[in-house]
Design a protein around this motif. Structure first.
Motif, PDB file in Angstrom:
ATOM      1  N   GLN A 103      31.199  74.708  63.257  1.00 33.88           N
ATOM      2  CA  GLN A 103      31.999  74.056  64.245  1.00 33.88           C
ATOM      3  C   GLN A 103      31.258  74.155  65.676  1.00 33.88           C
ATOM      4  OE1 GLN A 103      35.700  76.158  63.135  1.00 33.88           O
ATOM      5  NE2 GLN A 103      36.675  74.105  63.485  1.00 33.88           N
ATOM      6  N   SER A 120      38.232  71.133  67.582  1.00 33.62           N
ATOM      7  CA  SER A 120      37.662  71.150  66.476  1.00 33.62           C
ATOM      8  C   SER A 120      38.058  71.464  65.278  1.00 33.62           C
ATOM      9  CB  SER A 120      36.283  72.101  66.482  1.00 33.62           C
ATOM     10  OG  SER A 120      35.607  71.877  65.185  1.00 33.62           O
ATOM     11  N   ARG A 206      37.115  66.846  67.083  1.00 31.40           N
ATOM     12  CA  ARG A 206      36.005  66.974  66.164  1.00 31.40           C
ATOM     13  C   ARG A 206      36.482  67.238  64.751  1.00 31.40           C
ATOM     14  NH1 ARG A 206      31.568  63.923  67.235  1.00 31.40           N
ATOM     15  NH2 ARG A 206      30.525  65.319  65.979  1.00 31.40           N
TER      16      ARG A 206
END
Length: 323
Positions: A103, A120, A206
Motif C-alpha cells: 500500500q 488506500s 486507491r
C-alpha cells in the motif's frame, strides 16, 4: 501538492478494536509480521476480560471501559496514534505480510506522498463457512466518486465494491478532519467512507487488486445481527443526498439482502416497492431483487407442497391462502 518520493518511509500505527475474540492474537501477529514494520499497535479492548496478545513492546493494550461501539474504540485508538499513517484491523481478520508495504509503495508511485486526502484499500479473501471468494469482483473505478463506487451495483452477483475497515490505510489527520461516528451501531465503516466522499474535496481512493486481507464472514458478526428494520432506518437516514440511481441500487441490492435473510416474500416486495419509490435503480439491481423474490416464491411453493395433510381433515380455501 502531493509529491512523488521514492524514499518516503512513513511510520504506521495500527488500531485493533476488540471484545476479546479468539482470533485476536492471530490478528495482532499478522500486523507484527509486516515487511513494512509498524511503529505501534493499539489494541482497544471493549471488555473487562483477559486477552491473549503477543508480548511485543509495540503492542499497547487500552481497556475501553465505556462499552460503546467499534467506532468509539477506533477513535480512542486513533487519539493515541503517533504514526504518519493509521491502519484499522478487526480482531477476527488478518493481513498478508506485504499488505502495508504494498500500500505504501502504491501510494508513493501514485504521487500522493505528503498528501492528506487519500485512502488506500486492498481486495479481500472472504472466508465463508464452506467456501471463500475474492471481493470486490469488479475493481474500484477512480473515474467515479467513492460514494458511487460503494452504492451503485454493476453486477447481479454479490461482492460488489468492498472496502471494509480491515483494508484501510490513511493519513492520521483524516479521522481528525472527518471523525468516525461514535454513536453508530451498524455500517460503521461504510458510513465513514460516505462521509469522507462527501466532505473531503479531491479525495483519492486507491485499491490494490491483490487479496492482502483475509476477512472472516463466519460466526455471529455485527452484520448478522442487523434487522431489516434497522437497515431501512440507516438507509433512510444516510442516503437522502445520494443520487436516485445510487439510492435505488442500494435498496434493491443491500437492503434486499437483509429482507431475503429475514425470510418471506412480503418483506422483499416491500423493499422493492420502497426502492422504486425513492430511487431509480439500474438493471443489475433490479435483476438481483427480482431473482431474490422469485427464489422466495419458489421456496414458499415448495414448502407448501411438502407439508402433508392430516387424514380426516380438509383444508379450507381461506386456510390455503394463509398457508
Amino acid at each position: 501538492m502531493p509529491t512523488r518520493s521514492a524514499t518516503w518511509n512513513p511510520t504506521v500505527s495500527v488500531v485493533i478494536p476488540t471484545v476479546g475474540k479468539p482470533g485476536l492474537r492471530r490478528a495482532v501477529e499478522s500486523v507484527l509480521a509486516q515487511t513494512h514494520p509498524v511503529a505501534e499497535v493499539h489494541v482497544v479492548l471493549n471488555s473487562d476480560r483477559d486477552v491473549d496478545i503477543p508480548g511485543d513492546p509495540r503492542v499497547r493494550l487500552t481497556r475501553y471501559v465505556e462499552r460503546r461501539n467499534g467506532n468509539a474504540a477506533r477513535m480512542a485508538g486513533v487519539r493515541k496514534c503517533t504514526g504518519d499513517l493509521v491502519a484499522f484491523l478487526d480482531d477476527d481478520d488478518t493481513w498478508q505480510p506485504t499488505k502495508i508495504e504494498r500500500q505504501v509503495r502504491d501510494v508513493t508511485e501514485a504521487g500522493l506522498a505528503g498528501s492528506s486526502t487519500w485512502i488506500s484499500s486492498t481486495s479481500v479473501r472472504v472466508e465463508f463457512d464452506d467456501s471463500s471468494e475474492i471481493w470486490p469482483r469488479a475493481p474500484y473505478d477512480p473515474r467515479r466518486s467513492l460514494e458511487n463506487n460503494l452504492l451503485r451495483r454493476h453486477r447481479v452477483r454479490r461482492g460488489q465494491a468492498f472496502l471494509p475497515s480491515s483494508t484501510l490505510l490513511f493519513p492520521r489527520s483524516l479521522p481528525t478532519t472527518v471523525p468516525l461516528d461514535e454513536e453508530l451501531s451498524l455500517h460503521q465503516d461504510l458510513t465513514w467512507l460516505l462521509q469522507l466522499s462527501r466532505n473531503v474535496p479531491g479525495l483519492v481512493v486507491r485499491q490494490l487488486s491483490d487479496a492482502l486481507v483475509t476477512y472472516d464472514a463466519t460466526g455471529e458478526g455485527i452484520s448478522r445481527s442487523i434487522s431489516l428494520a434497522r437497515e431501512l432506518d440507516w438507509a433512510r437516514d444516510h442516503l437522502g443526498s445520494s443520487t436516485p440511481r445510487d439510492r435505488g441500487d442500494y435498496y434493491l441490492g443491500s437492503v434486499m439482502a437483509y429482507a431475503r435473510r429475514e425470510g418471506g416474500v412480503g418483506p422483499m416486495v416491500r423493499v422493492l416497492s420502497e426502492g422504486l419509490r425513492v430511487g431509480r435503480p439500474g438493471a443489475p439491481a433490479v435483476g438481483y431483487a427480482c431473482g431474490a423474490i422469485a427464489s422466495g416464491l419458489l421456496k414458499a411453493v415448495a414448502s407448501g407442497v411438502r407439508r402433508p395433510r392430516r387424514r380426516g381433515t380438509e383444508v379450507t380455501a381461506g386456510a390455503e391462502v394463509r398457508q
